[in-house]
Design a protein around this motif. Structure first.
Motif, PDB file in Angstrom:
ATOM      1  N   ILE A 200      70.505  13.209  56.636  1.00  0.00           N
ATOM      2  CA  ILE A 200      71.929  13.536  56.747  1.00  0.00           C
ATOM      3  C   ILE A 200      72.752  12.323  57.163  1.00  0.00           C
ATOM      4  O   ILE A 200      73.799  12.036  56.574  1.00  0.00           O
ATOM      5  N   PHE A 201      72.295  11.594  58.163  1.00  0.00           N
ATOM      6  CA  PHE A 201      73.145  10.581  58.781  1.00  0.00           C
ATOM      7  C   PHE A 201      72.853   9.137  58.392  1.00  0.00           C
ATOM      8  O   PHE A 201      73.737   8.295  58.475  1.00  0.00           O
TER       9      PHE A 201
ATOM     10  N   ASN B  98      74.925   7.114  55.269  1.00  0.00           N
ATOM     11  CA  ASN B  98      75.774   7.931  54.402  1.00  0.00           C
ATOM     12  C   ASN B  98      77.259   7.808  54.697  1.00  0.00           C
ATOM     13  O   ASN B  98      78.076   8.236  53.901  1.00  0.00           O
TER      14      ASN B  98
ATOM     15  N   VAL C 259      80.845   8.639  56.854  1.00  0.00           N
ATOM     16  CA  VAL C 259      81.447   9.897  57.296  1.00  0.00           C
ATOM     17  C   VAL C 259      81.494  10.918  56.164  1.00  0.00           C
ATOM     18  O   VAL C 259      81.099  12.072  56.337  1.00  0.00           O
ATOM     19  N   ILE C 260      81.960  10.520  55.006  1.00  0.00           N
ATOM     20  CA  ILE C 260      82.091  11.460  53.884  1.00  0.00           C
ATOM     21  C   ILE C 260      80.722  11.928  53.410  1.00  0.00           C
ATOM     22  O   ILE C 260      80.494  13.118  53.185  1.00  0.00           O
TER      23      ILE C 260
ATOM     24  N   SER D  10      77.913  11.964  55.094  1.00  0.00           N
ATOM     25  CA  SER D  10      77.305  12.804  56.123  1.00  0.00           C
ATOM     26  C   SER D  10      77.921  14.194  56.137  1.00  0.00           C
ATOM     27  O   SER D  10      77.216  15.195  56.277  1.00  0.00           O
ATOM     28  N   SER D  11      79.229  14.255  55.983  1.00  0.00           N
ATOM     29  CA  SER D  11      79.905  15.561  55.932  1.00  0.00           C
ATOM     30  C   SER D  11      79.399  16.394  54.768  1.00  0.00           C
ATOM     31  O   SER D  11      79.145  17.594  54.905  1.00  0.00           O
ATOM     32  N   TYR D  12      79.232  15.763  53.625  1.00  0.00           N
ATOM     33  CA  TYR D  12      78.724  16.473  52.449  1.00  0.00           C
ATOM     34  C   TYR D  12      77.291  16.949  52.697  1.00  0.00           C
ATOM     35  O   TYR D  12      76.942  18.095  52.392  1.00  0.00           O
ATOM     36  N   LYS D  13      76.463  16.069  53.260  1.00  0.00           N
ATOM     37  CA  LYS D  13      75.065  16.435  53.533  1.00  0.00           C
ATOM     38  C   LYS D  13      74.982  17.598  54.518  1.00  0.00           C
ATOM     39  O   LYS D  13      74.157  18.499  54.357  1.00  0.00           O
ATOM     40  N   ILE D  14      75.838  17.586  55.542  1.00  0.00           N
ATOM     41  CA  ILE D  14      75.846  18.682  56.518  1.00  0.00           C
ATOM     42  C   ILE D  14      76.226  19.989  55.841  1.00  0.00           C
ATOM     43  O   ILE D  14      75.605  21.026  56.070  1.00  0.00           O
ATOM     44  N   SER D  15      77.247  19.926  54.975  1.00  0.00           N
ATOM     45  CA  SER D  15      77.703  21.164  54.331  1.00  0.00           C
ATOM     46  C   SER D  15      76.707  21.696  53.308  1.00  0.00           C
ATOM     47  O   SER D  15      76.687  22.894  53.028  1.00  0.00           O
ATOM     48  N   THR D  16      75.862  20.849  52.760  1.00  0.00           N
ATOM     49  CA  THR D  16      74.909  21.301  51.741  1.00  0.00           C
ATOM     50  C   THR D  16      73.493  21.510  52.280  1.00  0.00           C
ATOM     51  O   THR D  16      72.637  21.998  51.551  1.00  0.00           O
TER      52      THR D  16
END
Length: 106
Positions: free
Chosen positions: A42-43, A46, A48-49, A51-57
């Motif tokens: 996730i982190f 990646n 900010v963008i 990581s945000s996408y990875k967190i949401s998916t």
């Protein structure tokens, strides 16, 4: 029920207990490794963008299930070791009582 049995373990039983301890440590390490690999995915690199996408998916429910998956495997391995030790003719009756109790606790 708990296995509160006073017994002096033979060399074979001590080796089996060490084997169980090692398997428990490996199962715990596997759970940590699965969790850490997901966090790295996730982190790591990646931004900010990304990581945000990875967190949401990321399916965190599936991640939690995979982290818990080592526990049933460990239980089965302890059952196998307990059954194997119970069947040994070279151990004392008190040891057999302990191994049967441990098997039934799993």
């Amino acid at each position: 029920m708990t296995c509160k049995i006073e017994v002096e373990f033979s060399r074979e039983s001590k080796e089996a207990l060490d084997e169980i301890s090692q398997k428990k440590d490996m199962a715990n390490a596997l759970s940590v490794f699965i969790g850490m690999s997901a966090m790295i995915d996730i982190f790591a690199g990646n931004g900010v963008i990304g990581s945000s996408y990875k967190i949401s998916t990321t399916d965190f429910e599936l991640l939690a299930k995979s982290m818990r998956s080592s526990n049933p495997i460990l239980i089965r391995q302890v059952e196998d070791i307990s059954a194997r030790m119970y069947l040994k003719s070279s151990i004392s009756n008190q040891e057999k009582v302990f191994w049967r109790c441990l098997y039934n606790e799993m």
